[in-house]
Design an enzyme around this catalytic site. Sequence first.
Site, PDB file in Angstrom:
ATOM      1  N   TYR A 235     -24.580   4.138  97.848  1.00  0.00           N
ATOM      2  CA  TYR A 235     -25.464   2.973  97.903  1.00  0.00           C
ATOM      3  C   TYR A 235     -26.228   2.938  99.231  1.00  0.00           C
ATOM      4  CZ  TYR A 235     -26.862  -1.955  98.137  1.00  0.00           C
ATOM      5  OH  TYR A 235     -27.571  -3.112  98.271  1.00  0.00           O
TER       6      TYR A 235
ATOM      7  N   SER B 296     -32.033  -3.142 101.853  1.00  0.00           N
ATOM      8  CA  SER B 296     -30.751  -3.777 102.155  1.00  0.00           C
ATOM      9  C   SER B 296     -30.438  -3.617 103.623  1.00  0.00           C
ATOM     10  CB  SER B 296     -29.648  -3.133 101.313  1.00  0.00           C
ATOM     11  OG  SER B 296     -28.372  -3.554 101.750  1.00  0.00           O
TER      12      SER B 296
END
Length: 701
Positions: free
Chosen positions: A591, A578
Amino acid sequence: MSGPASGLTAPLPDLWDDAHAARLDEPRLLLYRSNLLGSDLRITNFGGGNTSAKIDGVDPLTGETVKVLWVKGSGGDIGSMKLDGFSTLYLDKLLSLKRVYRGLAHEDEMVALFNHCTFDLNPRATSIDTPLHGFVPHAHVDHVHADAVIAIAACANAEALTREIYGEEMGFLPWLRPGFDLGLRLGELAAANPGLKGAVLGGHGLFTWGPTSKACYETTLAMINKASAWLAANAKGAAFGGAAVEALSPDDRRTVAARLMPEIRKRISAGERKIGHFSDAPDILEFVNSRDLKPLAALGTSCPDHFLRTKIRPLVLAFDPAANNSDAVVGSLDESLDAYRRDYAAYYQRCRRPNSPAMRDPNAVIYLVPGVGMLSFARDKATARVASEFYLNAINVMRGASSVSRYVGLDEQEAFDIEYWLLEEAKLQRMPKPKALAGRVALITGGAGGIGRAIAARLMAEGACVALADIDRASLDEAVGGFRKSFGRDAAIGLPIDVTDETAVAAAVRETVLAYGGLDILVANAGIASAAPFEDTSLELWNRNFAILATGYFLAAREGYRVMKDQGLGGSIVFIASKNGIAASAGAAAYCTAKAAEVHLARCIALDGAPFGIRANSVNPDAVLRGSKIWQGEWRAQRAASNKVSADDLEEVYRQRSLLKLSVYPEDVAEAVYFFASDLSAKSTGNFINVDAGNAVSFAR
């Protein structure tokens, strides 16, 4: 078990539906009959056999009614073909070719003349078997490779048995390579004996004919069933001489196969990467466990269709199921494979003609493992599977023939002349160039989500076989079903797993190896997303992010890495990380940190994997909303609230935030994965690609 197996002797059912047939014209009746016959592998194999009908048609040049031969075209399959799978020829022009035929030594030149007989500019290539249909003076003709009939045709006393079984119903022709001359002989036999319902071709198969499609279909079934019943009534002794060893348990068989397949694959993939197939069907186990395994396997197959798919003979591996030591087989593989290659090269030198094509791949296609089953390898999964189906038919033929007589394989020179037939070589030369990922096997975790599906589609479009793994069984089944419709039944499998479960991940990798023979590409993509202020981040939330995003990636990559290392063909591991793995975002500590761990883990794998040609890289998407399960739940609402917009406006926020003012879609991520999975990035490892439409904070530093 004594005598032929039930699959060889069980009666074939009559599937003809008069109500359905009444709605069809003659060409569609031919197609209906063809599809019915091709639906049962006991009648004929995939791609084997052909059917025909002589139908009135209107000549587009003269407007006159002419007789047109409709016959299955070259390379088709009667079980799955459509109406455009038939070649169409002016029958009178085809018959006129008899006048220019110069004899057996020149029959290959006749194939080019078939084009001059084409009716209505039909582009479907004409089969070599066309004269066998055209020269028979009956309206409808079937040619199939039924196991029960070939079992009779492959006996040393095949002609006598044909007379005993069929009396005056069926004729017999000794072995002759399919082509113009065999067509002439079959036509002469039928014309001279108007009471015949068909003929058995020595070592080859069955021809039947009739006045209507239904009558021809019924005759085909009746002749096969008559052979089956005779075999059942006359078989003597235990099949294949009885059992010599006992089969391993189902799980042990799969464990041994999963151990052997990558080892074989790495040793036979030097020139072209191969895909494998494993089968331990009862009939296969009976054969590989038998006393007569080695002498029968050495004889090879009889039917030319069987032979073309399975090579001159299989390779029997020296595995002792009582000891169950797969390491011993692996240790002897180099010697076994080298011996097979030397034997194949000697066969080529013995049989080659002055104009023979160069020797092809000398590796075996079929590998027989006592106590375990059969492995097959080819350039793609469908070919490997179909080869195993053909060899199963050959096993059934050997079972039937050896139970009533002496089985006779195809003469070595005849086998060579078919394998290295110049017409067959020309067909091979016309095949399209392999796609970029042909022969590659990929496993994608999170494969049923939007990004996972896009990645799978991109890799399959380039020729890869793909195993999709996902915890959502319903979505997984839907995804795999769709891919099989688009890319074929062999292109994808589905594996329901929880990537945090070490045992489940190992099992998924094993199932991938069993399905395709090895593993070349591992895409870790399973994911979640969460948001919470740092002070409100619970240990449960932290652990869940790390379990799926860090540990899940670690487990999948480690199991894939182990196979790639043992396989010795290199490999590519790709992490879907990501933008947040490079640049932190407020309110998502768990995250972001887990994603950062993924990126760094990929770099660690790149260091360890480099000596083995195993590359590891990361793709860093940002804000891929379309089709994403992550963005369908709480995460979307949380990010919308954080940006003080409605959920519906969130994609526009991310679009405007990007430097390029563009949305990022699953297909964009898939393109980056394809780059890292393919040889386009053969010299890249430890790298990452941002797929975020431009975000300055995540620029590589």
